[in-house]
Write a protein that holds these residues in place. Structure first.
Motif, PDB file in Angstrom:
ATOM      1  N   GLY A  18      42.536  35.714  44.734  1.00 38.95           N
ATOM      2  CA  GLY A  18      41.755  36.459  43.755  1.00 38.95           C
ATOM      3  C   GLY A  18      41.786  37.948  44.037  1.00 38.95           C
ATOM      4  N   LEU A  22      42.974  40.799  41.499  1.00 40.61           N
ATOM      5  CA  LEU A  22      42.074  41.906  41.151  1.00 40.61           C
ATOM      6  C   LEU A  22      42.715  43.265  41.436  1.00 40.61           C
ATOM      7  CD1 LEU A  22      38.748  40.371  42.473  1.00 40.61           C
ATOM      8  CD2 LEU A  22      39.179  41.085  40.100  1.00 40.61           C
ATOM      9  N   SER A  25      45.303  43.968  38.834  1.00 40.34           N
ATOM     10  CA  SER A  25      44.616  44.372  37.612  1.00 40.34           C
ATOM     11  C   SER A  25      44.143  45.823  37.709  1.00 40.34           C
ATOM     12  CB  SER A  25      43.437  43.444  37.338  1.00 40.34           C
ATOM     13  OG  SER A  25      42.797  43.788  36.151  1.00 40.34           O
ATOM     14  N   MET A  44      37.589  46.853  39.436  1.00 40.04           N
ATOM     15  CA  MET A  44      38.555  45.826  39.858  1.00 40.04           C
ATOM     16  C   MET A  44      39.009  46.073  41.290  1.00 40.04           C
ATOM     17  SD  MET A  44      39.082  43.595  37.563  1.00 40.04           S
ATOM     18  CE  MET A  44      38.983  43.296  35.832  1.00 40.04           C
ATOM     19  N   ALA A  47      36.101  45.110  43.575  1.00 44.62           N
ATOM     20  CA  ALA A  47      35.980  43.657  43.653  1.00 44.62           C
ATOM     21  C   ALA A  47      37.101  43.057  44.505  1.00 44.62           C
ATOM     22  CB  ALA A  47      35.995  43.052  42.250  1.00 44.62           C
ATOM     23  N   GLY A  48      38.304  43.607  44.385  1.00 42.37           N
ATOM     24  CA  GLY A  48      39.423  43.122  45.197  1.00 42.37           C
ATOM     25  C   GLY A  48      39.203  43.348  46.677  1.00 42.37           C
TER      26      GLY A  48
END
Length: 115
Positions: A18, A22, A25, A44, A47-48
């Motif tokens: 994930g 992320l 993205s 993003m 979050a990554g």
């Protein structure tokens, strides 16, 4: 291997994969390491990074319970999961050669998992 260890390995794979998705993205939406402000303003990207950090914690929990020689091959499944997810999420191209390599990785994990 205990069900808890399997769950922790699965969490590590999902978090690590994930995180890669992320970050991809974020990169596609303008996050650029040569312009640090774009990283700081990218949800993003944040979050990554968090997903990678949590994956390190779950991996440590795995290593506490499972021998490294058994646990490490499972992490190789990220080389199967991420390209498949990238195909779905970003339309990345998967060649027959890549699919063959992914099948070999998966077969290797199956061989190692059997005791």
């Amino acid at each position: 291997m205990s069900p808890r260890s399997i769950l922790l390995i699965f969490c590590t794979l999902v978090l690590n994969g994930g995180a890669q998705l992320l970050l991809r993205s974020a990169a596609l939406r303008g996050a650029d390491p040569s312009k640090p402000v774009t990283l700081l303003t990218s949800p993003m990207f944040a979050a990554g990074v968090v997903a990678y950090g949590v994956s390190v914690l779950t991996w440590l929990a795995v290593l506490k319970r499972v021998p490294l020689t058994v646990a490490t091959p499972f992490v190789a499944l990220v080389y199967v999961i991420v390209p498949l997810a990238a195909k779905v999420c970003f339309g990345d191209v998967l060649t027959w050669r890549m699919l063959g390599g992914m099948a070999m990785v998966a077969a290797g994990v199956v061989l190692v998992a059997q005791r």
